[in-house]
Structures are given as structure tokens and as C-alpha cells.
Design a protein around this motif. Structure first.
Motif, PDB file in Angstrom:
ATOM      1  N   LYS A  81       0.800  -1.222   0.000  1.00 63.47           N
ATOM      2  CA  LYS A  81       0.000   0.000   0.000  1.00 63.47           C
ATOM      3  C   LYS A  81       0.836   1.278   0.000  1.00 63.47           C
ATOM      4  O   LYS A  81       0.287   2.377  -0.124  1.00 63.47           O
ATOM      5  N   ASP A  82       2.139   1.143   0.155  1.00 65.61           N
ATOM      6  CA  ASP A  82       3.032   2.302   0.074  1.00 65.61           C
ATOM      7  C   ASP A  82       3.908   2.272  -1.165  1.00 65.61           C
ATOM      8  O   ASP A  82       4.727   3.176  -1.361  1.00 65.61           O
ATOM      9  N   ALA A  83       3.740   1.266  -1.996  1.00 64.92           N
ATOM     10  CA  ALA A  83       4.594   1.131  -3.180  1.00 64.92           C
ATOM     11  C   ALA A  83       4.428   2.295  -4.143  1.00 64.92           C
ATOM     12  O   ALA A  83       5.402   2.806  -4.707  1.00 64.92           O
ATOM     13  N   ALA A  84       3.194   2.757  -4.344  1.00 60.98           N
ATOM     14  CA  ALA A  84       2.959   3.867  -5.266  1.00 60.98           C
ATOM     15  C   ALA A  84       3.603   5.150  -4.747  1.00 60.98           C
ATOM     16  O   ALA A  84       4.197   5.913  -5.510  1.00 60.98           O
ATOM     17  N   GLY A  85       3.498   5.400  -3.454  1.00 61.52           N
ATOM     18  CA  GLY A  85       4.096   6.594  -2.872  1.00 61.52           C
ATOM     19  C   GLY A  85       5.601   6.614  -2.980  1.00 61.52           C
ATOM     20  O   GLY A  85       6.213   7.669  -3.162  1.00 61.52           O
ATOM     21  N   LEU A  86       6.225   5.447  -2.887  1.00 64.97           N
ATOM     22  CA  LEU A  86       7.673   5.355  -3.014  1.00 64.97           C
ATOM     23  C   LEU A  86       8.126   5.770  -4.406  1.00 64.97           C
ATOM     24  O   LEU A  86       9.221   6.312  -4.575  1.00 64.97           O
ATOM     25  N   GLN A  87       7.284   5.559  -5.403  1.00 64.31           N
ATOM     26  CA  GLN A  87       7.642   5.839  -6.787  1.00 64.31           C
ATOM     27  C   GLN A  87       7.221   7.229  -7.253  1.00 64.31           C
ATOM     28  O   GLN A  87       7.506   7.608  -8.396  1.00 64.31           O
ATOM     29  N   ASP A  88       6.579   8.007  -6.390  1.00 66.62           N
ATOM     30  CA  ASP A  88       6.036   9.306  -6.795  1.00 66.62           C
ATOM     31  C   ASP A  88       6.610  10.423  -5.932  1.00 66.62           C
ATOM     32  O   ASP A  88       6.173  10.630  -4.798  1.00 66.62           O
ATOM     33  N   PRO A  89       7.598  11.171  -6.439  1.00 70.15           N
ATOM     34  CA  PRO A  89       8.194  12.255  -5.655  1.00 70.15           C
ATOM     35  C   PRO A  89       7.191  13.321  -5.233  1.00 70.15           C
ATOM     36  O   PRO A  89       7.412  14.022  -4.237  1.00 70.15           O
ATOM     37  N   LYS A  90       6.098  13.487  -5.979  1.00 66.19           N
ATOM     38  CA  LYS A  90       5.095  14.478  -5.605  1.00 66.19           C
ATOM     39  C   LYS A  90       4.433  14.106  -4.281  1.00 66.19           C
ATOM     40  O   LYS A  90       3.919  14.963  -3.573  1.00 66.19           O
ATOM     41  N   ILE A  91       4.461  12.818  -3.952  1.00 68.03           N
ATOM     42  CA  ILE A  91       3.886  12.356  -2.693  1.00 68.03           C
ATOM     43  C   ILE A  91       4.954  12.286  -1.612  1.00 68.03           C
ATOM     44  O   ILE A  91       4.811  12.851  -0.535  1.00 68.03           O
ATOM     45  N   ASN A  92       6.058  11.586  -1.886  1.00 65.15           N
ATOM     46  CA  ASN A  92       7.037  11.363  -0.826  1.00 65.15           C
ATOM     47  C   ASN A  92       7.966  12.551  -0.612  1.00 65.15           C
ATOM     48  O   ASN A  92       8.656  12.631   0.398  1.00 65.15           O
ATOM     49  N   HIS A  93       8.005  13.497  -1.578  1.00 63.36           N
ATOM     50  CA  HIS A  93       8.880  14.670  -1.467  1.00 63.36           C
ATOM     51  C   HIS A  93       8.041  15.901  -1.141  1.00 63.36           C
ATOM     52  O   HIS A  93       8.129  16.931  -1.779  1.00 63.36           O
ATOM     53  N   SER A  94       7.204  15.789  -0.141  1.00 63.73           N
ATOM     54  CA  SER A  94       6.199  16.820   0.119  1.00 63.73           C
ATOM     55  C   SER A  94       6.610  17.815   1.209  1.00 63.73           C
ATOM     56  O   SER A  94       5.789  18.525   1.734  1.00 63.73           O
ATOM     57  N   PHE A  95       7.894  17.860   1.536  1.00 61.31           N
ATOM     58  CA  PHE A  95       8.369  18.779   2.559  1.00 61.31           C
ATOM     59  C   PHE A  95       9.453  19.676   1.982  1.00 61.31           C
ATOM     60  O   PHE A  95      10.301  19.228   1.222  1.00 61.31           O
ATOM     61  N   ARG A  96       9.451  20.945   2.364  1.00 58.41           N
ATOM     62  CA  ARG A  96      10.438  21.882   1.854  1.00 58.41           C
ATOM     63  C   ARG A  96      11.826  21.606   2.451  1.00 58.41           C
ATOM     64  O   ARG A  96      11.948  21.147   3.579  1.00 58.41           O
ATOM     65  N   GLY A  97      12.844  21.943   1.670  1.00 56.53           N
ATOM     66  CA  GLY A  97      14.195  21.918   2.200  1.00 56.53           C
ATOM     67  C   GLY A  97      14.928  20.612   2.044  1.00 56.53           C
ATOM     68  O   GLY A  97      16.111  20.526   2.365  1.00 56.53           O
ATOM     69  N   TYR A  98      14.256  19.576   1.573  1.00 51.46           N
ATOM     70  CA  TYR A  98      14.953  18.305   1.401  1.00 51.46           C
ATOM     71  C   TYR A  98      15.828  18.364   0.161  1.00 51.46           C
ATOM     72  O   TYR A  98      15.497  19.010  -0.820  1.00 51.46           O
TER      73      TYR A  98
END
Length: 212
Positions: A81-98
């Protein structure tokens, strides 16, 4: 069995390396950033990484995955259930400054009850949704220890107000899974320090509120 904790990245996330001290087969759990820290430790001890295991897809737990996967040619595992999020930076990269977005296709899709092994080190996957739909905890066989990611900490619980989070799912995870763990079990979370379940039951008000 031995393990080491690494506090990495702007979010001060915990990553772990756990290994069989005889075979030197190792598992890398949640390498969130600063891949050189993991690499130096692995090289120093002559370890042989067999798998990178992710408790969930959030950026602060996956930032070094691509570099370590390429260097050690080892598979990356995450709950289905987290596989899609791992592949989508728009989801997993949702915090500033990373420092950079990460998009990884998992090599192994995990489900509740799956076994992950490296030498004599055996982890059992416990699906604990709430922080994300596919959040998992990793119970170590024959040891009173569980890697809990951002599901539960010593004195609070993982946030449920981010993408895919659910307070009701978190409540069910606490009632149906975490509450069954004995007082002797020590949790090793994705942030902050470890704690026994006895401490959690005495001090973690968010956990206690969920049980009520």
C-alpha cells in the motif's frame, strides 16, 4: 545479532543496520539520508547488505535508498500500500528543504506476516497503517525488539494528517496490533529514542487515548 542506529537528515530520522555477526549478512532499515554514514559503517564491519527494508515511503526515510541500492545491488522492500508513494516524488517529497526528490520502484512488495531474513536475523512484517496506508513495524525473531518506523514513538504516535494518513487506521493498529506486545518489548522508532512497551503504557498519552 547486532545493530546500529544512525540519526540522519534534516528530520533527524533514525536509520538502522541490523546484521548477523557470524555471516555478516545485513539488512538496512529506513536509510533516510547521508548514505556515506551507512556506507562507512558497512565497510568498517565488512557487512554484506541483503535488502533495504522501508517502514513507509516518506522522504525522510528513503533519501539514501537509491544510492545504497545501486552500490550494494540489493532489493528494496516496502508494503504494497506504500509502493505507489515510493515511486512518486510528488507524494514522498512533500516537505520543503529536502535535498532532492527520490523515486524508487520497489523490488519486493510486502504484506502482513511476511518474513525478511539475512543470515540468522529474521524480521516479521506487521502491517500498522495510520501514518501511511502501508506503514509497517518489523518484529525481530527471538529478540524483544520491534522497529516501528513512524507508527509509534516513546511518548507519542505518528502523524495522521499527512498524505494517506488516517486516525481511524492508527487506532485499529494500536488496538489490534501494538497493544498485544508485551511490556518487555523495546520499540526502535523512526525518530527519537527507543523505549520499552512498559514505558509506552505509562507515558504515551496518545497511545493510551487511542486505546480508550
Amino acid at each position: 545479532m547486532k545493530f546500529e542506529r544512525f540519526i540522519v537528515g534534516m528530520g533527524e530520522a533514525n536509520g538502522y543496520v541490523i546484521y548477523d555477526e557470524n555471516t555478516l549478512d545485513a539488512l538496512i532499515i529506513d536509510p533516510g539520508d547521508e548514505e556515506t554514514v551507512f556506507i562507512k559503517y558497512i565497510q568498517k564491519h565488512g557487512l554484506k547488505p541483503k535488502e533495504i527494508v522501508l517502514t513507509h515511503y516518506h522522504y525522510d526515510h528513503i533519501g539514501a535508498v537509491d544510492v545504497l541500492k545501486e552500490k550494494y545491488n540489493c532489493p528494496v522492500s516496502i508494503h504494497k500500500k506504500d509502493a505507489a508513494g515510493l515511486q512518486d516524488p510528488k507524494i514522498n517529497h512533500s516537505f520543503r528543504g529536502y535535498r532532492r526528490p527520490v523515486a524508487i520502484a520497489p523490488d519486493r512488495i510486502l504484506s502482513d506476516g511476511d518474513i525478511i531474513q539475512a543470515g540468522s536475523v529474521v524480521l516479521t512484517v506487521i502491517h500498522t497503517p495510520g501514518h501511511t496506508p502501508g506503514s509497517v513495524c518489523l518484529m525481530v525473531k527471538d529478540e524483544n525488539m520491534v522497529f516501528t518506523g513512524d507508527t509509534i514513538f516513546d511518548d507519542d504516535l505518528g502523524r495522521t494528517d499527512l498524505e494517506g494518513g488516517s486516525a481511524e487506521s492508527m487506532r485499529r493498529s494500536m488496538v489490534n496490533k501494538v497493544s498485544k506486545w508485551s511490556d518487555e518489548i523495546r520499540i526502535y522508532p523512526g525518530h527519537a529514542d527507543s523505549a520499552t512497551m512498559a514505558f509506552v503504557r505509562a507515558k504515551n498519552t496518545e497511545y493510551l487515548d487511542m486505546l480508550r
